[in-house]
Design a protein around this motif. Structure first.
Motif, PDB file in Angstrom:
ATOM      1  N   ALA A  32     -17.111  46.848 -21.665  1.00  0.00           N
ATOM      2  CA  ALA A  32     -16.047  47.310 -22.566  1.00  0.00           C
ATOM      3  C   ALA A  32     -15.276  46.136 -23.159  1.00  0.00           C
ATOM      4  CB  ALA A  32     -15.092  48.233 -21.809  1.00  0.00           C
ATOM      5  N   GLY A  33     -15.134  45.043 -22.361  1.00  0.00           N
ATOM      6  CA  GLY A  33     -14.434  43.871 -22.880  1.00  0.00           C
ATOM      7  C   GLY A  33     -15.253  43.094 -23.895  1.00  0.00           C
ATOM      8  N   LEU A  34     -16.588  43.114 -23.720  1.00  0.00           N
ATOM      9  CA  LEU A  34     -17.458  42.363 -24.642  1.00  0.00           C
ATOM     10  C   LEU A  34     -17.822  43.154 -25.896  1.00  0.00           C
ATOM     11  CD1 LEU A  34     -20.008  40.776 -22.110  1.00  0.00           C
ATOM     12  CD2 LEU A  34     -18.154  39.600 -23.314  1.00  0.00           C
ATOM     13  N   TYR A  35     -17.758  44.481 -25.818  1.00  0.00           N
ATOM     14  CA  TYR A  35     -18.275  45.344 -26.887  1.00  0.00           C
ATOM     15  C   TYR A  35     -17.680  45.032 -28.263  1.00  0.00           C
ATOM     16  CZ  TYR A  35     -19.527  49.584 -29.433  1.00  0.00           C
ATOM     17  OH  TYR A  35     -19.997  50.466 -30.367  1.00  0.00           O
ATOM     18  N   PRO A  36     -16.371  44.815 -28.357  1.00  0.00           N
ATOM     19  CA  PRO A  36     -15.819  44.557 -29.704  1.00  0.00           C
ATOM     20  C   PRO A  36     -16.125  43.149 -30.213  1.00  0.00           C
ATOM     21  CG  PRO A  36     -14.129  45.376 -28.170  1.00  0.00           C
ATOM     22  CD  PRO A  36     -15.291  44.923 -27.352  1.00  0.00           C
ATOM     23  N   ILE A  37     -16.717  42.301 -29.356  1.00  0.00           N
ATOM     24  CA  ILE A  37     -16.923  40.890 -29.709  1.00  0.00           C
ATOM     25  C   ILE A  37     -18.395  40.665 -30.028  1.00  0.00           C
ATOM     26  CG2 ILE A  37     -16.680  38.502 -28.891  1.00  0.00           C
ATOM     27  CD1 ILE A  37     -14.682  39.608 -26.800  1.00  0.00           C
ATOM     28  N   SER A  38     -18.636  39.861 -30.999  1.00  0.00           N
ATOM     29  CA  SER A  38     -20.017  39.517 -31.339  1.00  0.00           C
ATOM     30  C   SER A  38     -20.491  38.406 -30.400  1.00  0.00           C
ATOM     31  CB  SER A  38     -20.092  39.040 -32.800  1.00  0.00           C
ATOM     32  OG  SER A  38     -21.407  38.635 -33.110  1.00  0.00           O
ATOM     33  N   TRP A  86     -17.169  35.668 -17.158  1.00  0.00           N
ATOM     34  CA  TRP A  86     -16.955  36.904 -17.909  1.00  0.00           C
ATOM     35  C   TRP A  86     -15.523  37.008 -18.427  1.00  0.00           C
ATOM     36  CZ3 TRP A  86     -21.266  38.081 -19.512  1.00  0.00           C
ATOM     37  CH2 TRP A  86     -22.398  38.125 -18.698  1.00  0.00           C
ATOM     38  N   ALA A  87     -14.561  36.466 -17.681  1.00  0.00           N
ATOM     39  CA  ALA A  87     -13.179  36.486 -18.171  1.00  0.00           C
ATOM     40  C   ALA A  87     -13.066  35.724 -19.489  1.00  0.00           C
ATOM     41  CB  ALA A  87     -12.248  35.882 -17.115  1.00  0.00           C
ATOM     42  N   ALA A  88     -13.692  34.551 -19.529  1.00  0.00           N
ATOM     43  CA  ALA A  88     -13.640  33.759 -20.765  1.00  0.00           C
ATOM     44  C   ALA A  88     -14.485  34.389 -21.859  1.00  0.00           C
ATOM     45  CB  ALA A  88     -14.112  32.335 -20.484  1.00  0.00           C
ATOM     46  N   ALA A  89     -15.653  34.978 -21.479  1.00  0.00           N
ATOM     47  CA  ALA A  89     -16.513  35.609 -22.485  1.00  0.00           C
ATOM     48  C   ALA A  89     -15.823  36.806 -23.111  1.00  0.00           C
ATOM     49  CB  ALA A  89     -17.831  36.036 -21.835  1.00  0.00           C
ATOM     50  N   GLY A 126     -14.487  26.994 -12.939  1.00  0.00           N
ATOM     51  CA  GLY A 126     -15.756  26.452 -13.408  1.00  0.00           C
ATOM     52  C   GLY A 126     -16.480  27.424 -14.323  1.00  0.00           C
ATOM     53  N   GLY A 127     -16.416  28.708 -14.016  1.00  0.00           N
ATOM     54  CA  GLY A 127     -17.037  29.718 -14.869  1.00  0.00           C
ATOM     55  C   GLY A 127     -16.371  29.790 -16.232  1.00  0.00           C
ATOM     56  N   VAL A 128     -15.038  29.667 -16.243  1.00  0.00           N
ATOM     57  CA  VAL A 128     -14.305  29.665 -17.511  1.00  0.00           C
ATOM     58  C   VAL A 128     -14.737  28.478 -18.378  1.00  0.00           C
ATOM     59  CG1 VAL A 128     -12.023  29.347 -18.554  1.00  0.00           C
ATOM     60  CG2 VAL A 128     -12.306  30.907 -16.615  1.00  0.00           C
ATOM     61  N   LEU A 129     -14.782  27.312 -17.772  1.00  0.00           N
ATOM     62  CA  LEU A 129     -15.174  26.108 -18.541  1.00  0.00           C
ATOM     63  C   LEU A 129     -16.600  26.224 -19.057  1.00  0.00           C
ATOM     64  CD1 LEU A 129     -13.600  23.341 -16.251  1.00  0.00           C
ATOM     65  CD2 LEU A 129     -12.716  24.265 -18.416  1.00  0.00           C
ATOM     66  N   LEU A 130     -17.505  26.812 -18.256  1.00  0.00           N
ATOM     67  CA  LEU A 130     -18.883  26.983 -18.692  1.00  0.00           C
ATOM     68  C   LEU A 130     -18.959  27.924 -19.892  1.00  0.00           C
ATOM     69  CD1 LEU A 130     -21.908  26.479 -18.202  1.00  0.00           C
ATOM     70  CD2 LEU A 130     -21.890  28.431 -16.627  1.00  0.00           C
ATOM     71  N   ALA A 131     -18.197  29.015 -19.843  1.00  0.00           N
ATOM     72  CA  ALA A 131     -18.196  29.967 -20.963  1.00  0.00           C
ATOM     73  C   ALA A 131     -17.610  29.333 -22.215  1.00  0.00           C
ATOM     74  CB  ALA A 131     -17.399  31.212 -20.573  1.00  0.00           C
ATOM     75  N   TRP A 132     -16.533  28.558 -22.055  1.00  0.00           N
ATOM     76  CA  TRP A 132     -15.945  27.893 -23.209  1.00  0.00           C
ATOM     77  C   TRP A 132     -16.928  26.887 -23.807  1.00  0.00           C
ATOM     78  CZ3 TRP A 132     -10.273  26.606 -21.386  1.00  0.00           C
ATOM     79  CH2 TRP A 132      -9.499  27.770 -21.472  1.00  0.00           C
ATOM     80  N   LEU A 134     -20.192  27.129 -23.781  1.00  0.00           N
ATOM     81  CA  LEU A 134     -21.297  27.819 -24.435  1.00  0.00           C
ATOM     82  C   LEU A 134     -20.841  28.728 -25.580  1.00  0.00           C
ATOM     83  CD1 LEU A 134     -23.348  28.823 -21.248  1.00  0.00           C
ATOM     84  CD2 LEU A 134     -23.853  26.966 -22.865  1.00  0.00           C
ATOM     85  N   LEU A 135     -19.641  29.316 -25.439  1.00  0.00           N
ATOM     86  CA  LEU A 135     -19.209  30.336 -26.402  1.00  0.00           C
ATOM     87  C   LEU A 135     -17.973  29.944 -27.191  1.00  0.00           C
ATOM     88  CD1 LEU A 135     -19.643  33.456 -24.060  1.00  0.00           C
ATOM     89  CD2 LEU A 135     -21.261  32.612 -25.789  1.00  0.00           C
ATOM     90  N   GLY A 136     -17.275  28.923 -26.720  1.00  0.00           N
ATOM     91  CA  GLY A 136     -16.059  28.502 -27.397  1.00  0.00           C
ATOM     92  C   GLY A 136     -14.825  29.162 -26.812  1.00  0.00           C
ATOM     93  N   PRO A 137     -13.661  28.449 -26.799  1.00  0.00           N
ATOM     94  CA  PRO A 137     -12.429  29.005 -26.233  1.00  0.00           C
ATOM     95  C   PRO A 137     -11.721  29.926 -27.226  1.00  0.00           C
ATOM     96  CG  PRO A 137     -12.063  26.741 -26.932  1.00  0.00           C
ATOM     97  CD  PRO A 137     -13.507  27.038 -27.206  1.00  0.00           C
ATOM     98  N   THR A 138     -11.675  31.206 -26.907  1.00  0.00           N
ATOM     99  CA  THR A 138     -10.985  32.192 -27.746  1.00  0.00           C
ATOM    100  C   THR A 138     -10.188  33.125 -26.843  1.00  0.00           C
ATOM    101  OG1 THR A 138     -13.001  33.532 -27.713  1.00  0.00           O
ATOM    102  CG2 THR A 138     -12.627  32.151 -29.663  1.00  0.00           C
TER     103      THR A 138
END
Length: 354
Positions: A32-38, A86-89, A126-132, A134-138
């Motif tokens: 549900a958190g990822l659904y609105p995001i591309s 997933w929090a960062a994604a 560490g998971g947050v930094l990895l997501a940022w 790969l996906l960028g900080p938003t």
């Protein structure tokens, strides 16, 4: 190592079900958190893997490891790493993010206390930094109605699963505590009460007799010439004789009678609500039963008992005085030929039954 492996397997089994439930329903919150995001397709594939494959893979890793406990703690850090990712994604969408991270933090605290809590926070970072990377900080500060409903199963079912595991663990710990308490009061060789436990119960029975002015008799039992048996035939046969007496006591005594090993070859029995005559009859049956014992390896061996009895009376000042009277009666039985019962029939007097 076998002991560590056994504990580790038990730990892994306790974690397995909460992980299956938590990650399975947690997928709905993340979805549900990822659904609105591309997001790229690999993110969705990773979500399915984390929710429905990783719990079983983690269990296999820990149960097949040389040290399952350490492997399972690493798996828990892997859970936290995924949680931070997933929090960062989800761009830190407030409700899904707090739900996922709070549930994982609760799991870490329950499984490993403060140390695993801190390590879990570092893994989440560490998971947050990895997501940022790969996906960028938003960031996003808006939670939709769909996301609220998607988080409800995680907020209700997962704490119930963790609570059930904790409850089952508490039941097991209580059972282990009862077992350890029983072992601490039991003589390891005979399975009867040990010296300390029997004397504690003697004090309680003395107080009860004193308060209710009721009957009560105690018996001290000595295996005649036991040292000679050990010296002539060895301690293994001596232990067999002790086992036999403990078995005869368990078979011959009534419900409520309390038998213990006083020390060495001496045994002791509390016979509540029992007169001296009744106790003498019980002990005479025991003496005859034990006298019939024949060891298959040493058929010529003969065994017998000397027994001292003392009944409660108002003249006794405490349980120790009661025990002294039984000990004196036993001394008389041993020094007047053995294989007999001597009774402290009245305060200061003794009688002998052959």
């Amino acid at each position: 190592m076998d002991n560590q492996q056994g504990k580790g397997l038990s730990f892994a089994k306790r974690i397995y079900l909460p992980r299956v439930i938590g990650l399975g329903i947690g997928c709905f919150s993340v979805f549900a958190g990822l659904y609105p995001i591309s997001q790229p397709p690999w993110v969705w594939i990773l979500l399915v893997f984390n929710g429905y494959v990783w719990p079983h893979l983690a269990y296999l890793i820990s149960t097949r490891a040389a040290f399952p406990y350490q492997a399972e703690r690493r798996n828990l850090l892997g859970d936290s790493l995924f949680g931070g990712f997933w929090a960062a994604a989800m761009q830190f969408n407030p409700l899904p993010t707090v739900t996922i991270l709070a549930m994982m933090t609760m799991n870490n605290v329950a499984a490993g206390g403060g140390r695993l809590f801190v390590r879990g926070l570092l893994a989440q970072l560490g998971g947050v930094l990895l997501a940022w990377l790969l996906l960028g900080p938003t960031f996003t500060g808006h939670t939709t109605q769909l996301q609220i409903y998607a988080c409800l199963p995680m907020l209700t079912l997962y704490p119930m699963a963790v609570g059930m595991v904790c409850y089952q663990l508490a039941i097991k710990l209580a059972a282990h505590k009862r077992t350890l308490k029983a072992l601490s009061r039991t003589d390891s060789l005979t399975g009867l009460l040990n010296h300390g436990a029997w004397k504690d119960l003697l004090h309680l029975k003395f107080v009860k007799c004193q308060q209710q002015r009721g009957h009560g008799t105690i018996a001290l039992i000595d295996i005649d010439h036991f040292k000679r048996i050990n010296d002539s035939h060895g301690h293994i046969l001596g232990d067999a004789v002790l086992h036999q007496l403990s078995r005869d006591l368990k078979r011959n005594l009534r419900q409520g009678d309390l038998a213990g090993r006083y020390g060495g070859d001496e045994f002791c029995v509390i016979l509540p609500a029992t007169s001296l005559q009744q106790a003498s009859e019980v002990m005479e049956r025991l003496r005859e039963l034990f006298g019939d014992y024949r060891h298959p390896g040493v058929p010529q061996l003969r065994v017998s008992l000397s027994i001292g009895l003392a009944t409660w009376h108002p003249g006794l000042r405490d349980a120790a005085a009661w025990l002294i009277e039984a000990d004196r009666a036993l001394y008389v039985a041993k020094n007047t030929g053995r294989n007999k019962i001597a009774s402290a029939s009245l305060p200061g007097s003794l009688s002998i039954a052959t």
